[in-house]
Design a protein around this motif. Structure first.
Motif, PDB file in Angstrom:
ATOM      1  N   PRO A  53       0.885  -1.341   0.053  1.00  0.00           N
ATOM      2  CA  PRO A  53      -0.045   0.072   0.013  1.00  0.00           C
ATOM      3  C   PRO A  53       0.837   1.344  -0.078  1.00  0.00           C
ATOM      4  O   PRO A  53       0.446   2.126  -0.658  1.00  0.00           O
ATOM      5  CB  PRO A  53      -0.954  -0.300   1.406  1.00  0.00           C
ATOM      6  CG  PRO A  53      -0.736  -1.665   1.630  1.00  0.00           C
ATOM      7  CD  PRO A  53       0.560  -1.989   1.089  1.00  0.00           C
ATOM      8  N   ALA A  54       1.954   1.103   0.704  1.00  0.00           N
ATOM      9  CA  ALA A  54       2.827   2.269   0.777  1.00  0.00           C
ATOM     10  C   ALA A  54       3.440   2.574  -0.749  1.00  0.00           C
ATOM     11  O   ALA A  54       3.607   3.894  -0.983  1.00  0.00           O
ATOM     12  CB  ALA A  54       3.940   2.021   1.706  1.00  0.00           C
ATOM     13  N   ILE A  55       3.919   1.535  -1.524  1.00  0.00           N
ATOM     14  CA  ILE A  55       4.303   1.792  -2.811  1.00  0.00           C
ATOM     15  C   ILE A  55       3.236   2.588  -3.708  1.00  0.00           C
ATOM     16  O   ILE A  55       3.428   3.446  -4.409  1.00  0.00           O
ATOM     17  CB  ILE A  55       4.729   0.474  -3.333  1.00  0.00           C
ATOM     18  CG1 ILE A  55       6.039   0.084  -2.777  1.00  0.00           C
ATOM     19  CG2 ILE A  55       5.193   0.605  -4.727  1.00  0.00           C
ATOM     20  CD1 ILE A  55       6.411  -1.433  -2.970  1.00  0.00           C
ATOM     21  N   ALA A  56       1.937   1.926  -3.633  1.00  0.00           N
ATOM     22  CA  ALA A  56       0.943   2.495  -4.221  1.00  0.00           C
ATOM     23  C   ALA A  56       0.763   3.928  -3.967  1.00  0.00           C
ATOM     24  O   ALA A  56       0.537   4.836  -4.734  1.00  0.00           O
ATOM     25  CB  ALA A  56      -0.404   1.714  -4.269  1.00  0.00           C
ATOM     26  N   GLY A  57       0.494   4.333  -2.578  1.00  0.00           N
ATOM     27  CA  GLY A  57       0.632   5.525  -2.195  1.00  0.00           C
ATOM     28  C   GLY A  57       1.581   6.465  -2.705  1.00  0.00           C
ATOM     29  O   GLY A  57       1.174   7.809  -2.843  1.00  0.00           O
ATOM     30  N   ALA A  58       2.832   6.129  -2.601  1.00  0.00           N
ATOM     31  CA  ALA A  58       3.919   6.774  -3.055  1.00  0.00           C
ATOM     32  C   ALA A  58       3.656   7.438  -4.700  1.00  0.00           C
ATOM     33  O   ALA A  58       3.848   8.651  -5.027  1.00  0.00           O
ATOM     34  CB  ALA A  58       5.276   6.407  -2.794  1.00  0.00           C
ATOM     35  N   ILE A  59       3.157   6.330  -5.297  1.00  0.00           N
ATOM     36  CA  ILE A  59       3.048   6.588  -6.936  1.00  0.00           C
ATOM     37  C   ILE A  59       1.914   7.554  -7.116  1.00  0.00           C
ATOM     38  O   ILE A  59       1.966   8.454  -7.818  1.00  0.00           O
ATOM     39  CB  ILE A  59       2.861   5.106  -7.625  1.00  0.00           C
ATOM     40  CG1 ILE A  59       4.032   4.252  -7.720  1.00  0.00           C
ATOM     41  CG2 ILE A  59       2.199   5.646  -9.021  1.00  0.00           C
ATOM     42  CD1 ILE A  59       3.605   2.858  -8.046  1.00  0.00           C
TER      43      ILE A  59
ATOM     44  N   ASN B 154       0.557  12.608  -8.674  1.00  0.00           N
ATOM     45  CA  ASN B 154      -0.727  13.559  -8.165  1.00  0.00           C
ATOM     46  C   ASN B 154      -1.877  13.239  -8.911  1.00  0.00           C
ATOM     47  O   ASN B 154      -2.785  13.886  -9.843  1.00  0.00           O
ATOM     48  CB  ASN B 154      -0.364  14.875  -8.647  1.00  0.00           C
ATOM     49  CG  ASN B 154      -1.336  16.044  -7.967  1.00  0.00           C
ATOM     50  OD1 ASN B 154      -1.963  15.836  -6.901  1.00  0.00           O
ATOM     51  ND2 ASN B 154      -1.549  17.199  -8.739  1.00  0.00           N
ATOM     52  N   ILE B 155      -2.274  11.788  -8.794  1.00  0.00           N
ATOM     53  CA  ILE B 155      -3.489  11.420  -9.442  1.00  0.00           C
ATOM     54  C   ILE B 155      -4.585  11.611  -8.496  1.00  0.00           C
ATOM     55  O   ILE B 155      -4.624  11.322  -7.197  1.00  0.00           O
ATOM     56  CB  ILE B 155      -3.095   9.734  -9.590  1.00  0.00           C
ATOM     57  CG1 ILE B 155      -2.109   9.508 -10.383  1.00  0.00           C
ATOM     58  CG2 ILE B 155      -4.627   9.027 -10.012  1.00  0.00           C
ATOM     59  CD1 ILE B 155      -1.798   7.957 -10.554  1.00  0.00           C
TER      60      ILE B 155
ATOM     61  N   LEU C  64      -6.859   1.343  -9.359  1.00  0.00           N
ATOM     62  CA  LEU C  64      -6.053   0.195 -10.351  1.00  0.00           C
ATOM     63  C   LEU C  64      -4.599   0.248  -9.819  1.00  0.00           C
ATOM     64  O   LEU C  64      -3.921  -0.807 -10.191  1.00  0.00           O
ATOM     65  CB  LEU C  64      -5.864   1.299 -11.763  1.00  0.00           C
ATOM     66  CG  LEU C  64      -5.392   0.293 -12.955  1.00  0.00           C
ATOM     67  CD1 LEU C  64      -5.808  -1.081 -13.055  1.00  0.00           C
ATOM     68  CD2 LEU C  64      -5.729   1.281 -14.256  1.00  0.00           C
ATOM     69  N   ILE C  65      -3.968   1.505  -9.452  1.00  0.00           N
ATOM     70  CA  ILE C  65      -2.613   1.440  -9.025  1.00  0.00           C
ATOM     71  C   ILE C  65      -2.453   0.749  -7.957  1.00  0.00           C
ATOM     72  O   ILE C  65      -1.588  -0.064  -7.605  1.00  0.00           O
ATOM     73  CB  ILE C  65      -2.021   2.716  -8.689  1.00  0.00           C
ATOM     74  CG1 ILE C  65      -2.169   3.656  -9.863  1.00  0.00           C
ATOM     75  CG2 ILE C  65      -0.751   2.883  -7.950  1.00  0.00           C
ATOM     76  CD1 ILE C  65      -1.819   5.189  -9.815  1.00  0.00           C
ATOM     77  N   GLN C  66      -3.453   0.783  -6.913  1.00  0.00           N
ATOM     78  CA  GLN C  66      -3.616  -0.034  -5.591  1.00  0.00           C
ATOM     79  C   GLN C  66      -3.717  -1.542  -5.787  1.00  0.00           C
ATOM     80  O   GLN C  66      -2.994  -2.404  -5.304  1.00  0.00           O
ATOM     81  CB  GLN C  66      -4.600   0.525  -4.627  1.00  0.00           C
ATOM     82  CG  GLN C  66      -4.384   2.007  -4.131  1.00  0.00           C
ATOM     83  CD  GLN C  66      -5.481   2.266  -3.118  1.00  0.00           C
ATOM     84  OE1 GLN C  66      -6.536   2.037  -3.626  1.00  0.00           O
ATOM     85  NE2 GLN C  66      -5.173   3.334  -2.198  1.00  0.00           N
ATOM     86  N   PHE C  67      -4.302  -1.859  -6.870  1.00  0.00           N
ATOM     87  CA  PHE C  67      -4.611  -3.159  -7.379  1.00  0.00           C
ATOM     88  C   PHE C  67      -3.357  -3.867  -7.987  1.00  0.00           C
ATOM     89  O   PHE C  67      -2.717  -4.860  -7.443  1.00  0.00           O
ATOM     90  CB  PHE C  67      -5.719  -3.279  -8.485  1.00  0.00           C
ATOM     91  CG  PHE C  67      -5.467  -4.637  -9.491  1.00  0.00           C
ATOM     92  CD1 PHE C  67      -6.048  -5.768  -8.725  1.00  0.00           C
ATOM     93  CD2 PHE C  67      -5.278  -4.553 -10.668  1.00  0.00           C
ATOM     94  CE1 PHE C  67      -5.635  -6.921  -9.340  1.00  0.00           C
ATOM     95  CE2 PHE C  67      -5.150  -5.743 -11.237  1.00  0.00           C
ATOM     96  CZ  PHE C  67      -5.542  -6.955 -10.592  1.00  0.00           C
ATOM     97  N   ILE C  68      -2.648  -3.087  -8.710  1.00  0.00           N
ATOM     98  CA  ILE C  68      -1.426  -3.502  -9.388  1.00  0.00           C
ATOM     99  C   ILE C  68      -0.285  -3.862  -8.365  1.00  0.00           C
ATOM    100  O   ILE C  68       0.363  -4.791  -8.242  1.00  0.00           O
ATOM    101  CB  ILE C  68      -0.947  -2.644 -10.531  1.00  0.00           C
ATOM    102  CG1 ILE C  68      -1.696  -2.420 -11.561  1.00  0.00           C
ATOM    103  CG2 ILE C  68       0.262  -3.009 -10.897  1.00  0.00           C
ATOM    104  CD1 ILE C  68      -1.541  -1.416 -12.670  1.00  0.00           C
ATOM    105  N   SER C  69      -0.204  -3.106  -7.444  1.00  0.00           N
ATOM    106  CA  SER C  69       0.785  -2.905  -6.569  1.00  0.00           C
ATOM    107  C   SER C  69       0.337  -4.239  -5.442  1.00  0.00           C
ATOM    108  O   SER C  69       1.154  -5.120  -4.886  1.00  0.00           O
ATOM    109  CB  SER C  69       0.739  -1.734  -5.513  1.00  0.00           C
ATOM    110  OG  SER C  69       1.712  -1.625  -4.144  1.00  0.00           O
ATOM    111  N   THR C  70      -0.795  -4.237  -5.038  1.00  0.00           N
ATOM    112  CA  THR C  70      -1.296  -5.481  -4.121  1.00  0.00           C
ATOM    113  C   THR C  70      -1.006  -6.623  -4.660  1.00  0.00           C
ATOM    114  O   THR C  70      -0.785  -7.881  -4.266  1.00  0.00           O
ATOM    115  CB  THR C  70      -2.577  -5.030  -3.648  1.00  0.00           C
ATOM    116  OG1 THR C  70      -2.930  -3.764  -3.096  1.00  0.00           O
ATOM    117  CG2 THR C  70      -3.104  -6.273  -2.811  1.00  0.00           C
ATOM    118  N   ALA C  71      -1.487  -6.975  -6.215  1.00  0.00           N
ATOM    119  CA  ALA C  71      -1.418  -8.023  -6.650  1.00  0.00           C
ATOM    120  C   ALA C  71       0.179  -8.624  -6.987  1.00  0.00           C
ATOM    121  O   ALA C  71       0.229  -9.795  -6.684  1.00  0.00           O
ATOM    122  CB  ALA C  71      -1.883  -7.803  -8.331  1.00  0.00           C
ATOM    123  N   ALA C  72       0.997  -7.529  -7.188  1.00  0.00           N
ATOM    124  CA  ALA C  72       2.315  -7.981  -6.876  1.00  0.00           C
ATOM    125  C   ALA C  72       2.640  -8.460  -5.819  1.00  0.00           C
ATOM    126  O   ALA C  72       3.532  -9.345  -5.340  1.00  0.00           O
ATOM    127  CB  ALA C  72       3.196  -6.619  -7.377  1.00  0.00           C
ATOM    128  N   GLY C  73       2.077  -7.786  -4.503  1.00  0.00           N
ATOM    129  CA  GLY C  73       2.161  -8.395  -3.202  1.00  0.00           C
ATOM    130  C   GLY C  73       1.909  -9.808  -3.154  1.00  0.00           C
ATOM    131  O   GLY C  73       2.489 -10.780  -2.416  1.00  0.00           O
TER     132      GLY C  73
END
Length: 250
Positions: free
Chosen positions: A20-26, A31-32, A40-49
């Motif tokens: 979640p921290a990685i997604a939050g940083a992105i 500035n999304i 979508l970004i949170q999904f990609i990061s979590t799916a990688a997790g």
């Protein structure tokens, strides 16, 4: 892994916060502001997790079946969980991104990824490694760490009262899920329940907490306490032939 189960559990908890921290940083750097894009970004990061967690499980001394990947039977207590998950709809549905099909689909992907990621960590890895200290330690320890992990919500500027209620709910939710894993030997239902709960929570969440939303949280916590007691008795109390209660220390 030769590290202590407690140390490993703490490290796994930190791992749960990394994605979640990685997604939050992105999201912050780019500035999304679009909610669909954020999910979508949170999904990609979590799916990688999830992939990382599966890799850790594969490299561990336990099999996937040991981590709870097995079938479970439908039982009456599941109806209680269905009821408490339907109650939040009394608060109405949030009209995010115009409530588009794209938004709902991306949200669905995200909550499924979160359900897998967090359950594999807390009711999979942490629960299994803490089990060497005893079943009670595994249930309580994994739940405490799960609740503590939700302190991160404060960093996002979320309302303090709602965050406190979420931490309490997360702890109780974690207790029930861990007890379900202990009782059924399966992690499948907790994954489905977790994803469903998050989906409904996002669909009914309001920007500002109201009396009804707080009341629903309190109601759910009360029911969860009842489920905690029910499963605890089922797991740790037995009766002998005379009907006397025998306490199982686990």
């Amino acid at each position: 892994m030769k590290n202590s189960p407690i140390l490993l559990s703490i490290l796994f908890t930190v791992l749960a916060l990394v994605f979640p921290a990685i997604a939050g940083a992105i999201i912050t750097i780019k500035n999304i502001s679009s909610i669909s894009s954020i999910f979508l970004i949170q999904f990609i990061s979590t799916a990688a997790g999830v992939l990382v967690i599966f890799w850790i499980m594969k490299k561990s001394k336990f099999s996937f079946q040991n981590f709870g990947f097995r079938k479970f039977k439908a039982e009456a207590w599941m109806a209680v969980i269905v009821v408490i998950e339907l109650v939040p709809f009394l608060n109405g549905i949030t009209d995010n991104d115009g409530f588009s099909a794209q938004y709902v689909f991306i949200l669905l992907l995200f909550v499924i990824a979160v359900g897998f990621c967090e359950e594999l960590i807390f009711r999979g890895l942490i629960f299994k490694y803490l089990s060497v200290k005893g079943l009670k330690v595994a249930i309580i320890g994994s739940s405490i760490l799960f609740g503590i992990g939700h302190l991160a919500n404060l960093a996002s500027g979320q309302d303090f009262l709602m965050t406190l209620l979420q931490i309490i709910f997360a702890f109780l939710f974690g207790l029930v899920c861990a007890e379900i894993v202990a009782k059924t030997k399966s992690i499948i239902f907790p994954i489905v329940w977790h994803a469903t709960h998050d989906f409904i929570a996002f669909m009914t969440d309001k920007s500002e907490p109201n009396v009804l939303a707080v009341s629903i949280y309190v109601f759910q916590c009360i029911v969860l306490i009842g489920l905690v007691i029910y499963f605890w008795r089922a797991l740790f109390t037995k009766k002998d032939k005379s009907g006397a209660i025998i306490i199982n220390n686990g």
